[in-house]
Design a protein around this motif. Structure first.
Motif, PDB file in Angstrom:
ATOM      1  N   LEU A 187       9.618 -72.752 -83.204  1.00  0.00           N
ATOM      2  CA  LEU A 187       9.551 -74.059 -82.546  1.00  0.00           C
ATOM      3  C   LEU A 187       9.041 -75.138 -83.495  1.00  0.00           C
ATOM      4  CD1 LEU A 187       8.204 -73.124 -78.984  1.00  0.00           C
ATOM      5  CD2 LEU A 187      10.385 -74.231 -79.515  1.00  0.00           C
ATOM      6  N   GLU A 188       8.087 -74.805 -84.356  1.00  0.00           N
ATOM      7  CA  GLU A 188       7.583 -75.789 -85.312  1.00  0.00           C
ATOM      8  C   GLU A 188       8.691 -76.254 -86.250  1.00  0.00           C
ATOM      9  OE1 GLU A 188       4.278 -73.718 -87.081  1.00  0.00           O
ATOM     10  OE2 GLU A 188       2.825 -74.816 -85.848  1.00  0.00           O
ATOM     11  N   ILE A 189       9.535 -75.311 -86.657  1.00  0.00           N
ATOM     12  CA  ILE A 189      10.651 -75.680 -87.531  1.00  0.00           C
ATOM     13  C   ILE A 189      11.637 -76.586 -86.787  1.00  0.00           C
ATOM     14  CG2 ILE A 189      12.627 -74.770 -88.813  1.00  0.00           C
ATOM     15  CD1 ILE A 189      10.973 -72.256 -89.353  1.00  0.00           C
TER      16      ILE A 189
ATOM     17  N   ARG B 202      11.769 -88.652 -81.281  1.00  0.00           N
ATOM     18  CA  ARG B 202      11.355 -87.536 -80.421  1.00  0.00           C
ATOM     19  C   ARG B 202      10.495 -86.522 -81.155  1.00  0.00           C
ATOM     20  NH1 ARG B 202      16.965 -85.295 -78.370  1.00  0.00           N
ATOM     21  NH2 ARG B 202      15.560 -83.614 -77.693  1.00  0.00           N
ATOM     22  N   ARG B 203      10.355 -86.673 -82.462  1.00  0.00           N
ATOM     23  CA  ARG B 203       9.688 -85.647 -83.269  1.00  0.00           C
ATOM     24  C   ARG B 203       8.207 -85.509 -82.934  1.00  0.00           C
ATOM     25  NH1 ARG B 203      10.828 -86.943 -89.089  1.00  0.00           N
ATOM     26  NH2 ARG B 203      12.936 -86.490 -88.307  1.00  0.00           N
ATOM     27  N   GLN B 204       7.491 -86.642 -82.791  1.00  0.00           N
ATOM     28  CA  GLN B 204       6.058 -86.585 -82.519  1.00  0.00           C
ATOM     29  C   GLN B 204       5.768 -85.894 -81.190  1.00  0.00           C
ATOM     30  OE1 GLN B 204       3.750 -87.350 -84.649  1.00  0.00           O
ATOM     31  NE2 GLN B 204       5.206 -88.067 -86.185  1.00  0.00           N
ATOM     32  N   ASN B 205       6.509 -86.258 -80.179  1.00  0.00           N
ATOM     33  CA  ASN B 205       6.312 -85.646 -78.860  1.00  0.00           C
ATOM     34  C   ASN B 205       6.610 -84.153 -78.895  1.00  0.00           C
ATOM     35  OD1 ASN B 205       5.849 -85.772 -75.939  1.00  0.00           O
ATOM     36  ND2 ASN B 205       8.040 -85.375 -75.775  1.00  0.00           N
ATOM     37  N   ALA B 206       7.647 -83.767 -79.636  1.00  0.00           N
ATOM     38  CA  ALA B 206       8.001 -82.349 -79.738  1.00  0.00           C
ATOM     39  C   ALA B 206       6.883 -81.561 -80.416  1.00  0.00           C
ATOM     40  CB  ALA B 206       9.305 -82.191 -80.516  1.00  0.00           C
ATOM     41  N   LYS B 207       6.293 -82.125 -81.476  1.00  0.00           N
ATOM     42  CA  LYS B 207       5.207 -81.436 -82.171  1.00  0.00           C
ATOM     43  C   LYS B 207       3.967 -81.312 -81.292  1.00  0.00           C
ATOM     44  CE  LYS B 207       6.586 -82.542 -86.911  1.00  0.00           C
ATOM     45  NZ  LYS B 207       6.197 -83.208 -88.194  1.00  0.00           N
TER      46      LYS B 207
ATOM     47  N   ASP C 227       2.081 -77.853 -80.268  1.00  0.00           N
ATOM     48  CA  ASP C 227       0.650 -77.673 -80.522  1.00  0.00           C
ATOM     49  C   ASP C 227      -0.085 -77.239 -79.260  1.00  0.00           C
ATOM     50  OD1 ASP C 227       0.867 -78.293 -83.171  1.00  0.00           O
ATOM     51  OD2 ASP C 227       0.272 -80.382 -82.963  1.00  0.00           O
ATOM     52  N   GLN C 228       0.310 -77.773 -78.109  1.00  0.00           N
ATOM     53  CA  GLN C 228      -0.331 -77.383 -76.853  1.00  0.00           C
ATOM     54  C   GLN C 228      -0.063 -75.913 -76.528  1.00  0.00           C
ATOM     55  OE1 GLN C 228      -2.439 -79.231 -74.862  1.00  0.00           O
ATOM     56  NE2 GLN C 228      -2.736 -77.210 -73.954  1.00  0.00           N
TER      57      GLN C 228
END
Length: 212
Positions: free
Chosen positions: A51-53, A62-67, A71-72
């Motif tokens: 998922l991190e990849i 959308r990248r920040q929200n996905a990361k 992390d959660q």
């Protein structure tokens, strides 16, 4: 990414549900449940790496929200792994104490003359008190270890969140004043976390010294 995210989130919820069965499982089967939980958490961590990849390949908007979502999930499964390790530690200590008690009960006591007596009841009571003290200390150490692990996890999460908030702030064009407030809050959280870790260490040291 969405399919793998929801699949991983479902697996975490299933592990949480199984964790509630640990205390109710009999001694003959509990190690099987522990092995299953360990295998599931390892699989979840493998999914998180994937998922991190995938999150890093998302579009910029959308990248920040996905990361943050990944992390959660990582934060949740780390706490589950810590809880499983604490349970295993308590179980190992309990089984060791039961073995020692059985060995003491099966030991043969002899006397050399009629005037010599062995206060078996007092010996057993003293042994029980010592085991209770050791168990209490082990529980405190386990709790302290869990708290420290939680604080370390929170520190990592806060650092990652802080960086991502700054990135988002730069993209949205927030004012420098707001960014300084965010940085000040992150610094305060860092000092609070360090203070909590120090207090926990001092408390554990005092408990060990007192019980020892």
């Amino acid at each position: 990414m969405e399919t793998l995210y929801h699949q991983t989130n479902k697996q975490i919820q299933e592990v949480q549900s199984l964790m509630g069965n640990l205390e109710k499982t009999d001694r003959q089967s509990v190690h099987l449940l522990e092995n299953e939980l360990q295998a599931r958490t390892d699989q979840i961590f493998n999914h998180l790496e994937r998922l991190e990849i995938l999150a890093s390949k998302e579009p910029p908007n959308r990248r920040q929200n996905a990361k943050l979502r990944v992390d959660q999930l990582k934060y949740d499964v780390q706490h589950l792994r810590t809880a499983l390790q604490n349970f295993q530690h308590r179980r190992y200590m309990k089984e060791a104490q039961e073995r020692e008690r059985e060995e003491l009960m099966s030991r043969t006591f002899t006397t050399n003359d009629a005037d010599t007596s062995i206060p078996i009841d007092e010996t057993l009571q003293l042994n029980s008190n010592l085991h209770n003290a050791h168990r209490g200390m082990d529980d405190l150490l386990g709790s302290g270890s869990s708290i420290l692990n939680g604080l370390r996890d929170q520190r990592s999460t806060l650092k990652g969140t802080h960086k991502k908030m700054l990135d988002v702030a730069n993209m949205l064009g927030l004012s420098n004043t707001v960014m300084r407030l965010i940085e000040r809050r992150a610094t305060q959280d860092k000092f609070i976390m360090i203070g909590g870790m120090l207090l926990t260490c001092v408390f554990m040291f005092l408990v060990i010294r007192y019980l020892g």
